[in-house]
Design a protein around this motif. Sequence first.
Motif, PDB file in Angstrom:
ATOM      1  N   ILE A  30     -19.726 -31.739  20.877  1.00 18.87           N
ATOM      2  CA  ILE A  30     -20.611 -31.450  22.019  1.00 18.87           C
ATOM      3  C   ILE A  30     -20.429 -29.981  22.407  1.00 18.87           C
ATOM      4  O   ILE A  30     -19.301 -29.518  22.625  1.00 18.87           O
ATOM      5  CB  ILE A  30     -20.289 -32.374  23.218  1.00 18.87           C
ATOM      6  N   ASP A  31     -21.540 -29.245  22.468  1.00 17.93           N
ATOM      7  CA  ASP A  31     -21.507 -27.808  22.761  1.00 17.93           C
ATOM      8  C   ASP A  31     -21.375 -27.591  24.273  1.00 17.93           C
ATOM      9  O   ASP A  31     -22.314 -27.845  25.019  1.00 17.93           O
ATOM     10  CB  ASP A  31     -22.807 -27.184  22.231  1.00 17.93           C
ATOM     11  N   ASP A  37     -24.852 -25.823  30.408  1.00 19.35           N
ATOM     12  CA  ASP A  37     -25.558 -26.364  31.574  1.00 19.35           C
ATOM     13  C   ASP A  37     -26.233 -27.713  31.285  1.00 19.35           C
ATOM     14  O   ASP A  37     -26.904 -28.271  32.141  1.00 19.35           O
ATOM     15  CB  ASP A  37     -26.573 -25.352  32.138  1.00 19.35           C
ATOM     16  N   THR A  38     -26.021 -28.261  30.105  1.00 25.73           N
ATOM     17  CA  THR A  38     -26.570 -29.578  29.768  1.00 25.73           C
ATOM     18  C   THR A  38     -25.767 -30.668  30.482  1.00 25.73           C
ATOM     19  O   THR A  38     -24.539 -30.565  30.569  1.00 25.73           O
ATOM     20  CB  THR A  38     -26.460 -29.812  28.241  1.00 25.73           C
ATOM     21  N   ARG A  45     -26.393 -38.431  24.732  1.00 25.38           N
ATOM     22  CA  ARG A  45     -27.567 -39.078  24.110  1.00 25.38           C
ATOM     23  C   ARG A  45     -27.979 -38.319  22.849  1.00 25.38           C
ATOM     24  O   ARG A  45     -28.335 -38.922  21.846  1.00 25.38           O
ATOM     25  CB  ARG A  45     -28.752 -39.126  25.082  1.00 25.38           C
ATOM     26  N   ASP A  46     -27.943 -36.983  22.916  1.00 29.48           N
ATOM     27  CA  ASP A  46     -28.326 -36.174  21.748  1.00 29.48           C
ATOM     28  C   ASP A  46     -27.429 -36.443  20.548  1.00 29.48           C
ATOM     29  O   ASP A  46     -27.826 -36.247  19.408  1.00 29.48           O
ATOM     30  CB  ASP A  46     -28.286 -34.672  22.080  1.00 29.48           C
ATOM     31  N   LYS A  47     -26.205 -36.859  20.815  1.00 28.14           N
ATOM     32  CA  LYS A  47     -25.251 -37.123  19.724  1.00 28.14           C
ATOM     33  C   LYS A  47     -25.134 -38.614  19.433  1.00 28.14           C
ATOM     34  O   LYS A  47     -24.246 -39.035  18.678  1.00 28.14           O
ATOM     35  CB  LYS A  47     -23.852 -36.582  20.099  1.00 28.14           C
TER      36      LYS A  47
END
Length: 235
Positions: A30-31, A37-38, A45-47
């Motif tokens: 996770i970046d 700011d995510t 969810r993106d991962k």
Amino acid sequence: MKTHWNIQTSVGEFVTDNALCAETFEDLSIDFCCGGDTTLEKACRDKGLEPEGVLGQLKLLENRETDQDADLDQLTPAQLTLHIESKHHEYLKKVFPRISDLLDKVLNAHGERHPELKELKTTFTHLREDLEPHLLKEERVLFPLIRKLESQELGANMKAVAGPIHVMLTEHDRAGDLLKEIRELTKGFEVPDDGCQSFQLLYKELKFLEADTHLHIHKENNILFLKVNPSICLG
Ligand SMILES: [Fe+2]
Ligand SMILES: [Fe+2]
């Protein structure tokens, strides 16, 4: 206690509150620096991860705060610039030549059987060639400007730092992309079965470089720049 933490908290804020969260985010890819700011929910969810489960893991770290990085949010911008220079800039200046030499050595010994090493050298060289002048721009232009601003020599002229900060944010994004490429080329820093000790050391150094640079960029994007001029970093 970070009672305000929830799945709508930004991933950058978790790391600002407790630097140990960086390790969890690294493990989950996770970046938290350029994408700081995510919200935790969106990042998970993106991962394909369950946000509540990850939140639970992060909450377990609440009582294990790191020593020196725990109070970074309390530092003034000028103090932060000094911390970043001494901790992260000095590290990069030492490690870049070390990794370059190691990479040449491993490429010579294993290049034929591992063609990905040639690409790794190209990507690493891009990263080094981007970041070395980047460090100097911060040390010679932006950071002295921030320190002057704090000592009020520039009054409240926040506009003076807006341009340099924009440039730095763009360069951080580029460094983040190159680090992602390095992770992909090394298959998550997994040493092949025939990898010698130098190979192992190279991947270990690269993995540490990734973690340290993520934390470095996080401190600049999500703490320092936000303190100096919040309007620049949002959006
Ligand atoms: Fe920096
Ligand atoms: Fe930077």
